[in-house]
Design a protein around this motif. Structure first.
Motif, PDB file in Angstrom:
ATOM      1  N   TYR A 256      29.060  -7.895  18.942  1.00 49.76           N
ATOM      2  CA  TYR A 256      27.855  -7.350  19.421  1.00 49.76           C
ATOM      3  C   TYR A 256      27.124  -7.291  18.009  1.00 49.76           C
ATOM      4  O   TYR A 256      27.730  -6.864  17.083  1.00 49.76           O
ATOM      5  CB  TYR A 256      27.992  -6.076  20.120  1.00 49.76           C
ATOM      6  CG  TYR A 256      28.716  -6.089  21.470  1.00 49.76           C
ATOM      7  CD1 TYR A 256      27.785  -6.465  22.521  1.00 49.76           C
ATOM      8  CD2 TYR A 256      29.865  -5.946  21.803  1.00 49.76           C
ATOM      9  CE1 TYR A 256      28.524  -6.500  23.812  1.00 49.76           C
ATOM     10  CE2 TYR A 256      30.461  -5.912  22.950  1.00 49.76           C
ATOM     11  CZ  TYR A 256      29.765  -6.224  24.100  1.00 49.76           C
ATOM     12  OH  TYR A 256      30.319  -6.145  25.498  1.00 49.76           O
ATOM     13  N   THR A 257      25.906  -7.550  18.071  1.00 47.01           N
ATOM     14  CA  THR A 257      24.869  -7.366  16.912  1.00 47.01           C
ATOM     15  C   THR A 257      23.704  -6.495  17.492  1.00 47.01           C
ATOM     16  O   THR A 257      23.294  -6.803  18.561  1.00 47.01           O
ATOM     17  CB  THR A 257      24.031  -8.659  16.476  1.00 47.01           C
ATOM     18  OG1 THR A 257      25.203  -9.428  16.157  1.00 47.01           O
ATOM     19  CG2 THR A 257      23.261  -8.356  15.318  1.00 47.01           C
ATOM     20  N   ILE A 258      23.870  -5.130  16.813  1.00 48.90           N
ATOM     21  CA  ILE A 258      22.650  -4.154  16.931  1.00 48.90           C
ATOM     22  C   ILE A 258      21.601  -4.440  15.972  1.00 48.90           C
ATOM     23  O   ILE A 258      21.881  -3.856  14.725  1.00 48.90           O
ATOM     24  CB  ILE A 258      23.240  -2.851  17.158  1.00 48.90           C
ATOM     25  CG1 ILE A 258      24.694  -2.882  17.876  1.00 48.90           C
ATOM     26  CG2 ILE A 258      22.246  -1.817  17.622  1.00 48.90           C
ATOM     27  CD1 ILE A 258      25.218  -1.499  17.804  1.00 48.90           C
ATOM     28  N   TYR A 259      20.475  -5.088  16.540  1.00 47.55           N
ATOM     29  CA  TYR A 259      19.509  -5.153  15.554  1.00 47.55           C
ATOM     30  C   TYR A 259      18.653  -3.882  15.489  1.00 47.55           C
ATOM     31  O   TYR A 259      18.460  -3.397  16.516  1.00 47.55           O
ATOM     32  CB  TYR A 259      18.417  -6.390  15.932  1.00 47.55           C
ATOM     33  CG  TYR A 259      19.133  -7.689  15.926  1.00 47.55           C
ATOM     34  CD1 TYR A 259      19.035  -8.387  14.549  1.00 47.55           C
ATOM     35  CD2 TYR A 259      19.766  -8.471  16.865  1.00 47.55           C
ATOM     36  CE1 TYR A 259      19.908  -9.686  14.513  1.00 47.55           C
ATOM     37  CE2 TYR A 259      20.419  -9.783  16.804  1.00 47.55           C
ATOM     38  CZ  TYR A 259      20.403 -10.167  15.509  1.00 47.55           C
ATOM     39  OH  TYR A 259      20.848 -11.308  15.514  1.00 47.55           O
ATOM     40  N   THR A 266      15.364  -2.146  19.353  1.00 50.23           N
ATOM     41  CA  THR A 266      16.461  -2.984  19.136  1.00 50.23           C
ATOM     42  C   THR A 266      16.290  -3.991  20.463  1.00 50.23           C
ATOM     43  O   THR A 266      15.494  -3.853  21.155  1.00 50.23           O
ATOM     44  CB  THR A 266      17.884  -2.508  19.528  1.00 50.23           C
ATOM     45  OG1 THR A 266      18.939  -3.070  18.931  1.00 50.23           O
ATOM     46  CG2 THR A 266      17.890  -1.492  20.844  1.00 50.23           C
ATOM     47  N   LEU A 267      17.307  -4.980  20.592  1.00 53.16           N
ATOM     48  CA  LEU A 267      17.323  -6.018  21.491  1.00 53.16           C
ATOM     49  C   LEU A 267      18.483  -5.677  22.539  1.00 53.16           C
ATOM     50  O   LEU A 267      19.580  -5.502  22.193  1.00 53.16           O
ATOM     51  CB  LEU A 267      17.440  -7.365  20.985  1.00 53.16           C
ATOM     52  CG  LEU A 267      16.209  -7.674  20.230  1.00 53.16           C
ATOM     53  CD1 LEU A 267      16.781  -9.204  19.808  1.00 53.16           C
ATOM     54  CD2 LEU A 267      15.047  -8.002  21.221  1.00 53.16           C
ATOM     55  N   GLU A 282      23.787  -4.806  27.613  1.00 51.69           N
ATOM     56  CA  GLU A 282      24.499  -4.534  26.225  1.00 51.69           C
ATOM     57  C   GLU A 282      23.822  -5.193  25.138  1.00 51.69           C
ATOM     58  O   GLU A 282      22.750  -5.839  25.340  1.00 51.69           O
ATOM     59  CB  GLU A 282      25.900  -5.193  26.496  1.00 51.69           C
ATOM     60  CG  GLU A 282      25.565  -7.068  26.539  1.00 51.69           C
ATOM     61  CD  GLU A 282      26.945  -7.772  27.057  1.00 51.69           C
ATOM     62  OE1 GLU A 282      27.927  -7.180  27.232  1.00 51.69           O
ATOM     63  OE2 GLU A 282      26.867  -8.811  26.745  1.00 51.69           O
ATOM     64  N   PHE A 283      23.981  -4.898  23.932  1.00 49.77           N
ATOM     65  CA  PHE A 283      23.666  -5.642  22.864  1.00 49.77           C
ATOM     66  C   PHE A 283      23.584  -6.871  22.992  1.00 49.77           C
ATOM     67  O   PHE A 283      24.543  -7.514  23.368  1.00 49.77           O
ATOM     68  CB  PHE A 283      23.945  -4.720  21.541  1.00 49.77           C
ATOM     69  CG  PHE A 283      23.609  -3.090  21.702  1.00 49.77           C
ATOM     70  CD1 PHE A 283      22.463  -2.860  21.556  1.00 49.77           C
ATOM     71  CD2 PHE A 283      24.707  -2.133  21.841  1.00 49.77           C
ATOM     72  CE1 PHE A 283      22.293  -1.501  21.223  1.00 49.77           C
ATOM     73  CE2 PHE A 283      24.365  -1.013  21.804  1.00 49.77           C
ATOM     74  CZ  PHE A 283      23.091  -0.743  21.461  1.00 49.77           C
ATOM     75  N   VAL A 284      23.072  -7.807  21.872  1.00 46.52           N
ATOM     76  CA  VAL A 284      23.175  -9.054  21.763  1.00 46.52           C
ATOM     77  C   VAL A 284      24.546  -9.367  21.523  1.00 46.52           C
ATOM     78  O   VAL A 284      25.353  -8.801  20.689  1.00 46.52           O
ATOM     79  CB  VAL A 284      22.371  -9.562  20.603  1.00 46.52           C
ATOM     80  CG1 VAL A 284      22.519 -11.181  20.395  1.00 46.52           C
ATOM     81  CG2 VAL A 284      20.831  -9.199  20.771  1.00 46.52           C
ATOM     82  N   VAL A 335      13.061  -5.923  24.587  1.00 42.97           N
ATOM     83  CA  VAL A 335      13.115  -4.944  23.347  1.00 42.97           C
ATOM     84  C   VAL A 335      12.988  -3.385  24.074  1.00 42.97           C
ATOM     85  O   VAL A 335      12.346  -3.275  24.805  1.00 42.97           O
ATOM     86  CB  VAL A 335      11.817  -5.026  22.815  1.00 42.97           C
ATOM     87  CG1 VAL A 335      11.628  -4.252  21.386  1.00 42.97           C
ATOM     88  CG2 VAL A 335      11.640  -6.638  22.053  1.00 42.97           C
ATOM     89  N   VAL A 336      13.859  -2.769  23.529  1.00 44.95           N
ATOM     90  CA  VAL A 336      13.780  -1.116  23.787  1.00 44.95           C
ATOM     91  C   VAL A 336      13.876  -0.292  22.721  1.00 44.95           C
ATOM     92  O   VAL A 336      14.458  -0.525  21.580  1.00 44.95           O
ATOM     93  CB  VAL A 336      14.894  -0.952  24.620  1.00 44.95           C
ATOM     94  CG1 VAL A 336      14.813  -1.421  26.007  1.00 44.95           C
ATOM     95  CG2 VAL A 336      16.022  -0.962  24.212  1.00 44.95           C
TER      96      VAL A 336
END
Ligand code: SF4
Length: 360
Positions: A256-259, A266-267, A282-284, A335-336
């Motif tokens: 998972y990537t949390i930008y 984040t996305l 979920e995250f990316v 985007v949240v």
């Protein structure tokens, strides 16, 4: 069908067995909110929750769900996302999706309107049972439980506890979770059922399995069924029940990537397709092979690693935080703001990651 079980069942003094079992229940049963009602809707909600959840954990979710969705109409009218949010953390999310779908079907189904208004009578038992079974997420067990607990109709309700009691009572070595086993035990349960008091009998045999005839070291000397118990007589209690061999657990590697931007956005994306956690957020996420996961680990790309076990899968998850000046464009993501994550339903794994990272 095992001839021995059949013969034994037919020779039992069932009236005495009912008396012993039902008296034991009256004295020993737990007070649970879904036992204090004959509202079919509330019993249905409780039975779906308890399919794969222990009573202690399920209680909180039961209260939350029936408070927010007090009847079929309110559940049917809700968004699926909101139902998932109320189910968040309970696992086996197909149960929540099926509950929601079933509520939408039931609200237009005349038999349920009649049943819910308590117009169902014993003569219409088969009609009610068949209608219940036609609902998504409702199988033999749940239909039998609702039919007997809400309408006192003579249908057995075979959950894991009842399978254990029956397999010991009859000293039956057939694996209860095979097609043949299910048929066999259903026949035994139908034969044993107290047709005068199906609600009481089903509650009692389930409670006996939950509290007394437990998987390890059951208290046989004080059991109300010990006079009839063939496994006790044959010293095979600890060998029962028999299950089919479990499928091998599959390892999966999720990255998972949390930008995160300076504005704290984040996305996230919603899972689709026929896989775990359908419709949860979920995250990316990228799924890796075991080898790729090891290579990436060696590069030191690690922030948080968690392991999560599902029924047939072991998930090895790695969460990597990437601070970025602006969010990349990734299809199907939204985007949240980090402070709005509470409004989305996540799997228990992702929730654990969010909680752990928030504490750092
Ligand atoms: S006697 Fe023991 S094994 Fe048999 S039903 Fe009772 S608790 Fe279970």
């Amino acid at each position: 069908m095992c001839i021995f079980c059949c013969t034994f069942a037919s020779k039992m003094n069932k009236d005495l067995l009912y008396k012993e079992l039902e008296e034991w229940y009256e004295v020993n049963h737990r007070i649970l909110p879904w036992r204090e009602t004959d509202d079919p809707y509330k019993i249905w909600i409780s039975e779906i929750i308890l399919q794969q959840t222990r009573v202690a954990q399920g209680m909180e979710y039961y209260h939350r769900l029936v408070t927010r969705f007090p009847d079929i109409q309110s559940l049917a009218d809700a968004d699926e996302d909101e139902v998932l949010l109320y189910w968040q953390g309970l696992g086996y999310y197909s149960r929540a999706r099926n509950l929601h779908k079933a509520a939408q079907l039931m609200k237009n189904h005349e038999i349920f309107h009649q049943a819910m208004r308590r117009l169902g009578d014993k003569a219409r038992g088969e009609e009610i049972f068949s209608a219940l079974k036609s609902m998504p997420g409702v199988g033999d067990y749940t239909a039998g439980a609702i039919a007997s607990f809400a309408f006192d109709l003579p249908y057995p309700a075979l959950d894991g506890n009842v399978y254990r009691v029956l397999s010991r009572l009859y000293d039956c070595e057939i694996a209860f979770d095979t097609t043949e086993g299910k048929k066999h035990f259903r026949k035994l349960a139908e034969d044993l059922l107290d047709r005068e008091r199906p609600r009481l009998f089903n509650s009692a045999i389930m409670e006996l399995g939950a509290l007394h005839c437990v998987p390890t070291a059951p208290d046989c000397p004080t059991c109300p069924l010990n006079t009839w118990c063939k496994a006790l007589a044959n010293n095979t209690v600890e060998l029962l029940p028999v299950r089919k061999p479990r499928p091998k657990v599959r390892d999966r590697y999720l990255e998972y990537t949390i930008y995160i931007t300076p504005e704290k956005t984040t996305l996230i994306h919603q899972r689709k397709g026929n896989d775990i956690w359908k419709h949860l957020w979920e995250f990316v996420c990228a799924e890796r092979t075991g080898e790729e996961a090891i290579r990436r680990k060696a590069k030191g790309e690690k922030i948080l690693e968690l392991t999560h076990v599902l029924s047939h899968q072991k998930l090895h998850a790695r969460f990597v935080i990437k601070n970025v000046s602006e969010l990349p464009e990734i299809p199907d993501t939204v985007v949240v703001h980090l402070s709005d994550l509470d409004n989305y339903a996540f799997s228990r794994l992702t929730l654990k990651a969010i909680e752990t990272l928030a504490q750092r």
